[in-house]
Motif scaffolding. Structure first.
Motif, mmCIF file in Angstrom:
data_model
loop_
_atom_site.group_PDB
_atom_site.id
_atom_site.type_symbol
_atom_site.label_atom_id
_atom_site.label_comp_id
_atom_site.label_asym_id
_atom_site.label_seq_id
_atom_site.Cartn_x
_atom_site.Cartn_y
_atom_site.Cartn_z
ATOM 1 N N MET A 61 18.422 -1.322 -14.355
ATOM 2 C CA MET A 61 17.038 -1.357 -14.824
ATOM 3 C C MET A 61 16.078 -1.548 -13.651
ATOM 4 N N LEU A 62 16.423 -2.498 -12.802
ATOM 5 C CA LEU A 62 15.601 -2.807 -11.638
ATOM 6 C C LEU A 62 15.467 -1.602 -10.725
ATOM 7 N N LYS A 63 16.592 -0.963 -10.433
ATOM 8 C CA LYS A 63 16.583 0.175 -9.520
ATOM 9 C C LYS A 63 15.779 1.326 -10.102
ATOM 10 N N LEU A 64 15.958 1.594 -11.375
ATOM 11 C CA LEU A 64 15.217 2.667 -12.045
ATOM 12 C C LEU A 64 13.721 2.395 -12.001
ATOM 13 N N PHE A 65 13.319 1.215 -12.404
ATOM 14 C CA PHE A 65 11.891 0.902 -12.484
ATOM 15 C C PHE A 65 11.248 0.859 -11.104
ATOM 16 N N SER A 66 11.881 0.158 -10.161
ATOM 17 C CA SER A 66 11.262 -0.036 -8.852
ATOM 18 C C SER A 66 11.170 1.259 -8.058
ATOM 19 N N SER A 67 12.190 2.110 -8.161
ATOM 20 C CA SER A 67 12.165 3.363 -7.402
ATOM 21 C C SER A 67 11.094 4.311 -7.943
ATOM 22 N N GLU A 68 11.020 4.439 -9.260
ATOM 23 C CA GLU A 68 9.993 5.293 -9.855
ATOM 24 C C GLU A 68 8.604 4.715 -9.596
ATOM 25 N N MET A 69 8.512 3.393 -9.646
ATOM 26 C CA MET A 69 7.246 2.725 -9.367
ATOM 27 C C MET A 69 6.785 3.017 -7.946
ATOM 28 N N CYS A 70 7.689 2.941 -6.995
ATOM 29 C CA CYS A 70 7.332 3.154 -5.595
ATOM 30 C C CYS A 70 6.814 4.576 -5.370
ATOM 31 N N CYS A 71 7.491 5.546 -5.962
ATOM 32 C CA CYS A 71 7.023 6.936 -5.842
ATOM 33 C C CYS A 71 5.617 7.093 -6.402
ATOM 34 N N TRP A 72 5.372 6.464 -7.544
ATOM 35 C CA TRP A 72 4.054 6.553 -8.181
ATOM 36 C C TRP A 72 2.988 5.890 -7.324
ATOM 37 N N VAL A 73 3.279 4.701 -6.813
ATOM 38 C CA VAL A 73 2.317 3.973 -5.989
ATOM 39 C C VAL A 73 1.997 4.752 -4.712
ATOM 40 N N CYS A 74 3.028 5.294 -4.070
ATOM 41 C CA CYS A 74 2.799 6.047 -2.838
ATOM 42 C C CYS A 74 1.985 7.317 -3.104
ATOM 43 N N ASP A 75 2.230 7.938 -4.241
ATOM 44 C CA ASP A 75 1.452 9.118 -4.616
ATOM 45 C C ASP A 75 -0.015 8.746 -4.788
ATOM 46 N N LYS A 76 -0.270 7.624 -5.443
ATOM 47 C CA LYS A 76 -1.654 7.205 -5.657
ATOM 48 C C LYS A 76 -2.311 6.756 -4.349
ATOM 49 N N ALA A 77 -1.522 6.207 -3.435
ATOM 50 C CA ALA A 77 -2.065 5.811 -2.136
ATOM 51 C C ALA A 77 -2.549 7.046 -1.371
ATOM 52 N N VAL A 78 -1.778 8.110 -1.453
ATOM 53 C CA VAL A 78 -2.179 9.375 -0.829
ATOM 54 C C VAL A 78 -3.440 9.910 -1.500
ATOM 55 N N GLN A 79 -3.491 9.840 -2.823
ATOM 56 C CA GLN A 79 -4.652 10.334 -3.568
ATOM 57 C C GLN A 79 -5.918 9.586 -3.173
ATOM 58 N N ILE A 80 -5.807 8.278 -3.013
ATOM 59 C CA ILE A 80 -6.963 7.461 -2.627
ATOM 60 C C ILE A 80 -7.451 7.843 -1.230
ATOM 61 N N HIS A 81 -6.531 8.237 -0.372
ATOM 62 C CA HIS A 81 -6.897 8.664 0.985
ATOM 63 C C HIS A 81 -7.504 10.070 1.008
ATOM 64 N N GLY A 82 -7.381 10.798 -0.099
ATOM 65 C CA GLY A 82 -7.917 12.152 -0.148
ATOM 66 C C GLY A 82 -7.211 13.061 0.846
ATOM 67 N N GLY A 83 -7.980 13.914 1.518
ATOM 68 C CA GLY A 83 -7.404 14.835 2.488
ATOM 69 C C GLY A 83 -6.694 14.113 3.619
ATOM 70 N N ASN A 84 -7.205 12.953 4.007
ATOM 71 C CA ASN A 84 -6.562 12.187 5.075
ATOM 72 C C ASN A 84 -5.148 11.740 4.694
ATOM 73 N N GLY A 85 -4.926 11.554 3.407
ATOM 74 C CA GLY A 85 -3.614 11.147 2.953
ATOM 75 C C GLY A 85 -2.557 12.206 3.157
ATOM 76 N N TYR A 86 -2.995 13.434 3.343
ATOM 77 C CA TYR A 86 -2.084 14.558 3.559
ATOM 78 C C TYR A 86 -1.796 14.764 5.048
ATOM 79 N N SER A 87 -2.410 13.946 5.872
ATOM 80 C CA SER A 87 -2.261 14.054 7.319
ATOM 81 C C SER A 87 -1.247 13.037 7.839
ATOM 82 N N ARG A 88 -0.482 13.442 8.825
ATOM 83 C CA ARG A 88 0.496 12.534 9.424
ATOM 84 C C ARG A 88 -0.156 11.465 10.288
ATOM 85 N N GLU A 89 -1.455 11.544 10.428
ATOM 86 C CA GLU A 89 -2.171 10.501 11.158
ATOM 87 C C GLU A 89 -2.237 9.210 10.342
ATOM 88 N N PHE A 90 -1.998 9.338 9.030
ATOM 89 C CA PHE A 90 -2.078 8.163 8.154
ATOM 90 C C PHE A 90 -0.701 7.838 7.595
#
Length: 379
Positions: free
Chosen positions: A318-347
């Motif tokens: 349960m832990l592995k399922l929830f935390s791994s999917e959660m991490c992918c979602w959080v990282c996706d939203k972190a990129v979204q918040i950065h906008g175009g800069n989030g798509y750059s390897r500078e960030f």
């Protein structure tokens, strides 16, 4: 929040946090580009006893508990998922089978130097035709006098090349399926044992991953771990350990992504004000923080269950399922918040998003975790 950690655990967290901030963070981006194995980090981890945290002192470790290991991996993962994965593969997957079922001679010869950080460990289970279906192992081990003769191959193995000692699974009685699998110790440099190609991966570029080949590889009879044909339950037990560790990695990476998203949202100005003041962004950050806190609370609980000797296979899945999917979602939203800069390897968030995907695949895919959970629920 302290989560009622002991003074010793808080001390370990502080040491790991300082190491991550001072020695990992400044070069993590550069190393991700070069893809080199982080030997300097490994050496420092050995000095800090991070490579044997939960191994008893009598076998060269720190004698701490699983929760202590989790807080260390969590802090390291805030800066480098690659190093967190290297430690996970070394400790949870590599060392634990020896601690669980190794003979005293095997523990002294292999576990002690591993816990001291003198040698790295690797665990070889996955094969070209046996991923989630681990029982489909084709690698064989045939006893010939006082030696086991190993033939077969492994793929997607972590720490290849860098590791000195490999714990691998092989069929010793092919007619018995899962009940005919055993576990063995193979040392780097053994004739007939070769490291194959290194995978060019989406992320976790500083973690060495790839193939192993065994061609009439002869190892001593005493390199069998535990009982003959009992390797399947042994590596399942090891995977339970690994699922806790990789969940700590997920929580740490998600926290690292959130920290960077918060800092960026406060600094980035659009329409005359920081974007953190827009409800859409603020709500993203709130949801990210909430998901991380839920995962962290579950992580510490399952680690405590393990430390208390309670059954935790279902909870680890349960832990592995929830935390791994959660991490992918959080990282996706972190990129979204950065906008175009989030798509750059500078960030950094771009690297975090790439690194996160492995979490839903390694040590039991999300789908396999659901199978484990449903099996317990319906029992």
């Amino acid at each position: 929040m302290s989560y009622f950690l002991t003074e010793e655990q808080e001390l370990m967290r502080g040491i790991a946090r300082e190491f991550a901030k001072c020695e990992i963070a400044p070069v993590a981006k550069q190393l991700d580009v070069t893809g080199e194995f982080p030997w300097d980090w490994i050496k420092k981890c050995a000095e800090l006893n991070f490579l044997g945290v939960s191994i008893p002192e009598e076998y060269g470790g720190a004698g701490a508990d699983c929760l202590s290991e989790c807080v260390i991996i969590e802090e390291i993962a805030k800066e480098s998922g690659s190093l967190a994965l290297i430690i996970d593969a070394h400790t949870s997957l590599g060392c634990m089978p020896l601690l669980f079922e190794g003979t005293e001679e095997q523990k002294q010869k292999y576990l002690v130097p591993a816990a001291k950080g003198e040698k790295l460990m690797s665990f070889g289970l996955t094969e070209p035709g046996a991923g989630s279906d681990a029982g489909g192992t084709k690698t064989t081990a045939v006893l010939d006098g006082d030696e086991w003769v190993i033939n077969g191959s492994k793929c997607w193995i972590t720490n290849i090349g860098a590791a000195d000692t490999y714990i691998i699974t092989a069929k010793t009685d092919p007619e018995k399926g899962n009940r005919g699998i055993s576990a063995f110790i193979i040392e780097k440099g053994t004739p007939g044992f070769e490291v194959g190609k290194f995978e060019k991966k989406m992320g976790l570029n500083n973690s060495a991953t790839g193939e192993l080949f065994f061609r009439n590889c002869r190892i001593p009879k005493e390199n069998l771990i535990g009982k003959l044909n009992k390797g399947f339950p042994l590596f399942l037990k090891g995977l339970d350990e690994g699922r806790i560790a990789i969940s700590a990695m997920a929580v740490g990476m998600a926290q690292g992504a959130l920290d960077r998203a918060v800092a960026y949202a406060k600094e980035r100005v659009q329409f005359g004000r920081p974007i953190s003041q827009f409800q859409a962004i603020a709500f993203y950050l709130a949801e990210m923080a909430m998901q991380i806190e839920v995962a962290r609370t579950m992580l510490y609980r399952v680690a405590k269950m393990r430390d208390e000797g309670l059954p935790y296979t279902k909870e680890a899945a349960m832990l592995k399922l929830f935390s791994s999917e959660m991490c992918c979602w959080v990282c996706d939203k972190a990129v979204q918040i950065h906008g175009g800069n989030g798509y750059s390897r500078e960030f950094d968030v771009e690297r975090f998003m790439r690194d996160a995907k492995l979490l839903t695949i390694g040590e039991g895919t999300s789908e396999v975790c659901k199978l484990v959970i449903s099996g317990h629920v319906l029992a």
